[in-house]
Design an enzyme around this catalytic site. Structure first.
Site, PDB file in Angstrom:
ATOM      1  N   GLY A  69       0.837  -1.198   0.000  1.00  0.00           N
ATOM      2  CA  GLY A  69       0.000   0.000   0.000  1.00  0.00           C
ATOM      3  C   GLY A  69       0.873   1.249   0.000  1.00  0.00           C
ATOM      4  N   ASN A 134      -6.339   4.510   9.955  1.00  0.00           N
ATOM      5  CA  ASN A 134      -5.767   3.305  10.559  1.00  0.00           C
ATOM      6  C   ASN A 134      -5.677   3.381  12.086  1.00  0.00           C
ATOM      7  OD1 ASN A 134      -3.964   5.244   9.198  1.00  0.00           O
ATOM      8  ND2 ASN A 134      -2.353   4.252  10.376  1.00  0.00           N
ATOM      9  N   GLN A 162      -6.995   0.577   4.702  1.00  0.00           N
ATOM     10  CA  GLN A 162      -7.562   0.140   5.975  1.00  0.00           C
ATOM     11  C   GLN A 162      -9.045  -0.227   5.843  1.00  0.00           C
ATOM     12  OE1 GLN A 162      -6.487  -1.389   8.816  1.00  0.00           O
ATOM     13  NE2 GLN A 162      -4.720  -0.056   8.489  1.00  0.00           N
ATOM     14  N   THR A 218       9.829  -7.636 -12.724  1.00  0.00           N
ATOM     15  CA  THR A 218       8.972  -8.797 -12.998  1.00  0.00           C
ATOM     16  C   THR A 218       7.870  -8.868 -11.950  1.00  0.00           C
ATOM     17  OG1 THR A 218      10.872  -9.931 -13.937  1.00  0.00           O
ATOM     18  CG2 THR A 218       8.997 -11.309 -13.319  1.00  0.00           C
ATOM     19  N   CYS A 306       7.156   4.345  15.966  1.00  0.00           N
ATOM     20  CA  CYS A 306       8.450   4.233  16.626  1.00  0.00           C
ATOM     21  C   CYS A 306       9.518   4.447  15.573  1.00  0.00           C
ATOM     22  CB  CYS A 306       8.568   2.832  17.206  1.00  0.00           C
ATOM     23  SG  CYS A 306       9.969   2.622  18.264  1.00  0.00           S
TER      24      CYS A 306
END
Ligand code: PLP
Length: 365
Positions: A69, A134, A162, A218, A306
């Site tokens: 995403g 999210n 989400q 690919t 974090c």
């Protein structure tokens, strides 16, 4: 110790794709020989299944497979010189340097007045508004925003990563949208950008002309195949989230509120994803909470990211106007179809115990 997973927004448990994985053949869809043609067929079928699942007309839209995403969002955002984004978007959008932020209200919803104020400047620009957040689960008023963006000649990109699997959505209002496999039971490593052919998408990765020249390299045919199969399962998944999982979330929030009537659950006054609760435990840092819950056997997330070993306060909660104390002491609990009422009960018990031990004193723990 029994381990209880309450972090479905981070990633979902992988379904068993054993049957697919046993397909033991070389899979390069660019090769001209029979094996290449077979691989090309698998990729084409995957694409068609996804078009069908979203009721998309392949003459008007293209689907570019990506690694995630994050890459799908980057692909959209980097195609434009001028980009606006709601201030609660995922870092894969707002960390792109040239993005200008649009404010949100205290519930985390895009401030339509702020959008109106910048509207005269959005002609030919990309405006990014995610479908669901999210961290809080808040669902954006995407149709209203889309009308305004269209009226002023902008393009709308919606991050649907989400919302996928948790919400029934028809994204005809958007010019592009991003999705990711590992939120719906595939392995991490596959995502897609679905975009109108009129959107001037430019490649991030140059190579052998794969994905109509929009993404060199690919293609991961196997993962594309698995992704399409998982997407076919979405109607069942959405039903489960909106019956079983939403009931579990309601139960959890009710139990916590019965214990602590003043508890703050962010964005609860607006439409939210059925599985997400962002809960404040006053005066107990999110990092302390997540470590404490982990030791007790529960996997939950701090809203904050974090980075380099340092906890940053959640940009989402800060954008909603929360104080530093509130933003740094909230955690995200995101439930999923495999959770049970017993698991939720034992999590609430652990939450209460932690609150009794650490949350009663006013001073950062
Ligand atoms: N957008 C949102 C709203 C997300 O929640 C996430 C991941 O948590 C992403 C984008 C990135 O997706 P991926 O993990 O596939 O890169």
């Amino acid at each position: 110790m029994k381990r209880i997973y309450l972090d479905y927004n981070a990633t979902t448990p992988c379904e068993s794709w054993r049957e697919v994985l046993s397909a033991n053949m070389p899979l390069n869809p660019s090769s001209l020989h029979w094996h290449g043609r077979e691989a090309r067929k698998i990729l084409q079928i995957a694409r068609e299944k996804i078009y069908q699942a979203f009721s998309i007309d392949p003459r008007k839209y293209s689907l570019t497979f990506t690694s995630s995403g994050t890459e799908a969002n980057n692909l959209a955002v980097n195609s434009f010189k001028s980009v606006f984004a709601s201030s609660v978007e995922h870092p894969s959008i707002i960390r792109v340097p040239h993005v200008e932020l649009i404010t949100v209200n205290q519930h985390g919803l895009i401030d339509l007045n702020a959008l109106r104020a910048i509207a005269p400047r959005i002609k030919g620009s990309l405006v990014c508004i995610m479908l669901a957040n999210n961290e809080t689960g808040a669902i954006q008023p995407i149709d209203q925003a889309a009308r305004l963006i269209k009226e002023y000649g902008g393009f709308l990109h919606s991050d649907c990563v989400q919302a996928l699997g948790k919400l029934e959505f028809n994204i005809a209002a958007a010019d592009s949208f991003s999705i990711s496999g590992h939120k719906i039971g595939t392995f991490p490593g596959i995502g897609a950008l679905i975009h109108k052919n009129t959107l001037p998408i430019k490649p991030l990765i140059f190579g052998g002309g794969q994905e109509l020249g929009l993404r060199g390299g690919t293609e991961n045919v196997l993962y594309a195949d698995i992704f399409a199969r998982a997407i076919e399962g979405i109607p069942k998944m959405v039903k489960e989230y909106n019956s079983k999982v939403s009931g579990l979330r309601q139960h959890m929030e009710h139990l916590i509120r019965s214990y602590l009537p003043s508890v703050k659950i962010w964005s609860e006054e607006v439409d939210r994803l059925p599985n997400t609760s962002c809960i404040l435990m006053p005066w107990v840092k999110a990092q302390i909470q997540t470590i404490g819950f982990d030791l007790a056997g529960f996997s939950v997330s701090a809203g904050s990211a974090c980075s380099s070993g340092k906890m940053e306060e959640s940009h989402v909660l800060k954008a909603m106007g929360l104080s530093s104390q509130e933003a740094s002491c909230s955690i995200r609990v995101s439930l999923g179809p495999k959770n049970t009422q017993e698991e939720v009960n034992s999590f609430v018990k652990a939450w209460q115990e932690m609150h009794q031990k650490l949350g009663q004193t006013r001073g950062h723990v």
